[in-house]
Every structure is written in structure tokens, then in C-alpha cells.
Design an enzyme around this catalytic site. Structure first.
Site, PDB file in Angstrom:
ATOM      1  N   SER A  49       0.811  -1.227   0.000  1.00  0.00           N
ATOM      2  CA  SER A  49       0.000   0.000   0.000  1.00  0.00           C
ATOM      3  C   SER A  49       0.839   1.270   0.000  1.00  0.00           C
ATOM      4  O   SER A  49       0.280   2.367   0.125  1.00  0.00           O
ATOM      5  CB  SER A  49      -0.910  -0.001   1.228  1.00  0.00           C
ATOM      6  OG  SER A  49      -0.136  -0.236   2.388  1.00  0.00           O
ATOM      7  N   THR A 160      -1.722   3.749   4.626  1.00  0.00           N
ATOM      8  CA  THR A 160      -0.729   4.786   4.410  1.00  0.00           C
ATOM      9  C   THR A 160       0.252   4.743   5.554  1.00  0.00           C
ATOM     10  O   THR A 160      -0.150   4.489   6.681  1.00  0.00           O
ATOM     11  CB  THR A 160      -1.442   6.151   4.423  1.00  0.00           C
ATOM     12  OG1 THR A 160      -2.295   6.197   3.291  1.00  0.00           O
ATOM     13  CG2 THR A 160      -0.476   7.303   4.391  1.00  0.00           C
ATOM     14  N   THR A 178       1.852   6.941   0.268  1.00  0.00           N
ATOM     15  CA  THR A 178       0.880   5.870   0.006  1.00  0.00           C
ATOM     16  C   THR A 178       0.729   5.619  -1.482  1.00  0.00           C
ATOM     17  O   THR A 178       1.005   6.504  -2.297  1.00  0.00           O
ATOM     18  CB  THR A 178      -0.501   6.272   0.582  1.00  0.00           C
ATOM     19  OG1 THR A 178      -1.393   5.166   0.507  1.00  0.00           O
ATOM     20  CG2 THR A 178      -1.107   7.448  -0.156  1.00  0.00           C
ATOM     21  N   ARG A 188      -7.195   9.612  -9.260  1.00  0.00           N
ATOM     22  CA  ARG A 188      -7.752   9.857  -7.926  1.00  0.00           C
ATOM     23  C   ARG A 188      -6.628  10.185  -6.944  1.00  0.00           C
ATOM     24  O   ARG A 188      -5.600   9.514  -6.888  1.00  0.00           O
ATOM     25  CB  ARG A 188      -8.514   8.620  -7.464  1.00  0.00           C
ATOM     26  CG  ARG A 188      -9.125   8.726  -6.059  1.00  0.00           C
ATOM     27  CD  ARG A 188      -8.189   8.193  -4.994  1.00  0.00           C
ATOM     28  NE  ARG A 188      -8.866   8.125  -3.689  1.00  0.00           N
ATOM     29  CZ  ARG A 188      -8.224   7.858  -2.550  1.00  0.00           C
ATOM     30  NH1 ARG A 188      -6.931   7.637  -2.551  1.00  0.00           N
ATOM     31  NH2 ARG A 188      -8.887   7.803  -1.426  1.00  0.00           N
ATOM     32  N   ASP A 191      -6.381  11.731   0.702  1.00  0.00           N
ATOM     33  CA  ASP A 191      -6.070  12.732   1.720  1.00  0.00           C
ATOM     34  C   ASP A 191      -4.573  12.850   1.993  1.00  0.00           C
ATOM     35  O   ASP A 191      -4.097  13.886   2.474  1.00  0.00           O
ATOM     36  CB  ASP A 191      -6.769  12.363   3.039  1.00  0.00           C
ATOM     37  CG  ASP A 191      -6.300  11.010   3.551  1.00  0.00           C
ATOM     38  OD1 ASP A 191      -6.263  10.051   2.754  1.00  0.00           O
ATOM     39  OD2 ASP A 191      -5.950  10.908   4.740  1.00  0.00           O
ATOM     40  N   THR A 211      -4.533   7.958   8.379  1.00  0.00           N
ATOM     41  CA  THR A 211      -4.667   6.838   7.446  1.00  0.00           C
ATOM     42  C   THR A 211      -6.126   6.415   7.430  1.00  0.00           C
ATOM     43  O   THR A 211      -6.852   6.640   8.399  1.00  0.00           O
ATOM     44  CB  THR A 211      -3.753   5.663   7.849  1.00  0.00           C
ATOM     45  OG1 THR A 211      -3.909   4.593   6.904  1.00  0.00           O
ATOM     46  CG2 THR A 211      -4.068   5.136   9.237  1.00  0.00           C
ATOM     47  N   GLY A 212      -6.550   5.798   6.344  1.00  0.00           N
ATOM     48  CA  GLY A 212      -7.927   5.339   6.254  1.00  0.00           C
ATOM     49  C   GLY A 212      -8.579   5.811   4.970  1.00  0.00           C
ATOM     50  O   GLY A 212      -7.892   6.082   3.976  1.00  0.00           O
TER      51      GLY A 212
HETATM   52  C1  SD4 Z   1      -6.067   7.177   0.734  1.00  0.00           C
HETATM   53  N1  SD4 Z   1      -5.735   7.481   3.083  1.00  0.00           N
HETATM   54  O1  SD4 Z   1      -5.489   7.213  -0.360  1.00  0.00           O
HETATM   55  C2  SD4 Z   1      -5.258   6.773   1.927  1.00  0.00           C
HETATM   56  C3  SD4 Z   1      -5.282   5.285   2.056  1.00  0.00           C
HETATM   57  C4  SD4 Z   1      -5.129   4.756   3.433  1.00  0.00           C
HETATM   58  O2  SD4 Z   1      -5.726   3.152   5.015  1.00  0.00           O
HETATM   59  O3  SD4 Z   1      -4.498   5.299   4.279  1.00  0.00           O
HETATM   60  N2  SD4 Z   1      -5.784   3.656   3.757  1.00  0.00           N
HETATM   61  O4  SD4 Z   1      -7.258   7.412   0.864  1.00  0.00           O
END
Ligand code: SD4
Length: 317
Positions: A49, A160, A178, A188, A191, A211-212
Site C-alpha cells: 500500500s 498509508t 501511500t 484519484r 487525503d 490513514t484510512g
Molecule cells: C487514501 N488514506 O489514499 C489513503 C489510504 C489509506 O488506510 O491510508 N488507507 O485514501
């Protein structure tokens, strides 16, 4: 002045936080620590990731996002949707230090990296290619191509590395790097490279990184809010929890188990963290983060805490 230290997201943040802390012990700045911590994960092909080895977008192309922010100068740099260049957090640092801009996207980011001496290198590993091939032949892929819903997530296809550091001079820094959500639409951007969303630092108060599910999180400026919460006197953990409560109150459709989580460090070196939920797309998956300082130089992995969903705001206090 606080105790120097580094905090990072997820279990792969353990070696990252440890490497960052070693850099602080060797006299490095908070920005140096954040960069080296990010690089460790970016160059690890087993992390699916972040950086090399990250999952591609819906077209099979690995597009990387990264940002870094220096508390000492309040400068920031970022790259997004960057293709075929490794160690994106280092490119973000070059944008911060050697360009008049904050963020470079796509081809411009790649060309800037080349002008700085970085080399073209595909970031798609055979393993990631295989995962994409499997996905592309699935019904889920047809749905993405035909209807553009939120791409289906699996435990290992997004995450991330978000990093915060405090150095021996009392300066703070934050960073994020990330490959974003796997199978995302081409172009795309999440954040992670957005200042105030994926990361933020105010040298007077603290730093935070997130993260998320970025498409939701970036609507709530989570890390800016977290740092401002610390400025108001909240502990780093309280500051993260309050920001996530805000996110959940404003995005009532925010769908756990699509998770959101924040790590933070205060000016005095105290660490904090919180997540919206355990699970993060897999029932057994717990929110984990790593921190390294004099007490835990090798990076101690901790879990939780989670927002008490019964205490999510109906109206803001
Ligand atoms: C995103 N926040 O590209 C990142 C991905 C991530 O846990 O952190 N996922 O939306």
C-alpha cells in the site's frame, strides 16, 4: 523541550519509527526522521500500500501520493498521482525545499523528480501485477469500470504510512506516503498528500498524520483539527478522538468498517492515536501504530483506542 520521538501508522510503522528515531539520535532533524521513516516503507516491496509494491489503480498503473511538512519553517511539499518514480516522500521534500510550490501532480511531479536526479523505475511489482490481473477479471472490476462505486477494499490493498517526529531541538515534522486505495480511478488523489488532511504540523503545538478512507477523511481536515485540538489543551489522544468524532458526526454515512485513524505527537513528546473502529475491512484487524523514543527505541507497536460511537456528536459542543 520534549523527549525526541517518532510515531507512525500500522505495524509496518515499527521499523519506520525505529529508523526515524535512529536518525534523530544521530543528530538528524524531525524532517530527516520523517523522510527516512517513509523511505523504509516505500522501498519495501512486501508493503502493498506504499511506494514500490503498492497496488495499482483501475488501469493497472501505480500512482503514488506523498507529502511532508516541516514545523520549524511551516513549509510543506507534496506529490500526487506520480508514476514510475520511487521514494515519493523524498520528492515531496524536494518540492518543499527546491521549488516555489507546494504540490506537483502526475507528469509534472515525475519530470520534477527527474530534474532532481531521481530515475525512472516502475513501481509495479510482479505480485501487485498479479493481484491487479485477478481483480481485473472479477465482477467487482466490471462494476468499477461501469458504475464507479467505491472500489472494494481488502485488508492489504490500502494503508498509508503516516509519520510524526519531534527532534532534539524541539522541532516537529509530519509526513505521509501511500499508493492510495487499490483499484482507484486513474487520477484519484486521496487525503495523504493534502496539507491539513493527511498531515499537519504547527511547531508550537504538535503534529498529526492520518490513514484510512481518504475520500471521506479529507472532507473533515482531520489532522489540522487534531493539531488545533492540542493547541486548545487536549492530550494527543483526546485530540485524535475529537477529530474523528467530528468526522463521524459530519459524515453520518461514513461506513465503518471503512476506517479512519490518526497518530499525533505533542510539543512535549507525548504520543497519541485513535481510530474510528477496529476492523478496517477485516473483522480481525485491529488499529495498530508504532512509536519510538528513548523508552522504546526499536518502535513499540500499540493498538487502539477507538472512538466511542455512542458518544459521536449529534451537534457540536
Ligand atoms: C487514501 N488514506 O489514499 C489513503 C489510504 C489509506 O488506510 O491510508 N488507507 O485514501
Amino acid at each position: 523541550m520534549g523527549l525526541p520521538g517518532v510515531i507512525a501508522t500500522w505495524p509496518f510503522g515499527g521499523p519506520a519509527a525505529s529508523a526515524g528515531f535512529q536518525r534523530l539520535l544521530a543528530g538528524g532533524s524531525a524532517v530527516d526522521a520523517v523522510e527516512v521513516a517513509g523511505n523504509i516503507v516505500e522501498m519495501d516491496p512486501s508493503v502493498s500500500s506504499v511506494g514500490y509494491g503498492g497496488m495499482p489503480n483501475a488501469l493497472g498503473v501505480v500512482e503514488l501520493d506523498a507529502a511532508i511538512m516541516d514545523g520549524a519553517t511551516h513549509e510543506a511539499g507534496a506529490v500526487c498521482a506520480m508514476v514510475d518514480i520511487g521514494t515519493p516522500i523524498s520528492i515531496a521534500r524536494r518540492v518543499m525545499e527546491r521549488s516555489p510550490h507546494v504540490m506537483l501532480a502526475g507528469i509534472g511531479a515525475r519530470d520534477f523528480a527527474l530534474s532532481q536526479g531521481f530515475i525512472l523505475q516502475s513501481q509495479l511489482t510482479p505480485q501487485a501485477q498479479q493481484r491487479w490481473d485477478e481483480w481485473r477479471n472479477s465482477e467487482a472490476a466490471e462494476a468499477v469500470v461501469a458504475h464507479f462505486p467505491t472500489p472494494p477494499l481488502a485488508p492489504d490493498n490500502h494503508d498509508t504510512i503516516g509519520i510524526c517526529a519531534l527532534d532534539a531541538h524541539g522541532n516537529l515534522a509530519a509526513g505521509c506516503t501511500t499508493s492510495g486505495m487499490a483499484w482507484k480511478l486513474a487520477g484519484r488523489v486521496g487525503d495523504s498528500p493534502i496539507i491539513g488532511a493527511g498531515l499537519y504540523v504547527d511547531n508550537e503545538f504538535g503534529a498529526a498524520a492520518a490513514t484510512g478512507h481518504g475520500d471521506e477523511m479529507m472532507k473533515a481536515c482531520l489532522t489540522y483539527r487534531t493539531v488545533m485540538n492540542m493547541a486548545k489543551g487536549m492530550s494527543p489522544t483526546e485530540a485524535c478522538i475529537e477529530s474523528l468524532r467530528y468526522l463521524l458526526s459530519r459524515r453520518s454515512t461514513f461506513n465503518n468498517p471503512y476506517g479512519a485513524a490518526i497518530v499525533s505527537i505533542r510539543k512535549d513528546g507525548e504520543f497519541g492515536s485513535a481510530a474510528t473502529c477496529s476492523g478496517f475491512e477485516a473483522p480481525s484487524r485491529v488499529w495498530s501504530w508504532a512509536a519510538a523514543n528513548d523508552n522504546t527505541p526499536n518502535g513499540l507497536i500499540s493498538t487502539g483506542p477507538y472512538v466511542d460511537l455512542s458518544a459521536v456528536y449529534s451537534t457540536l459542543p
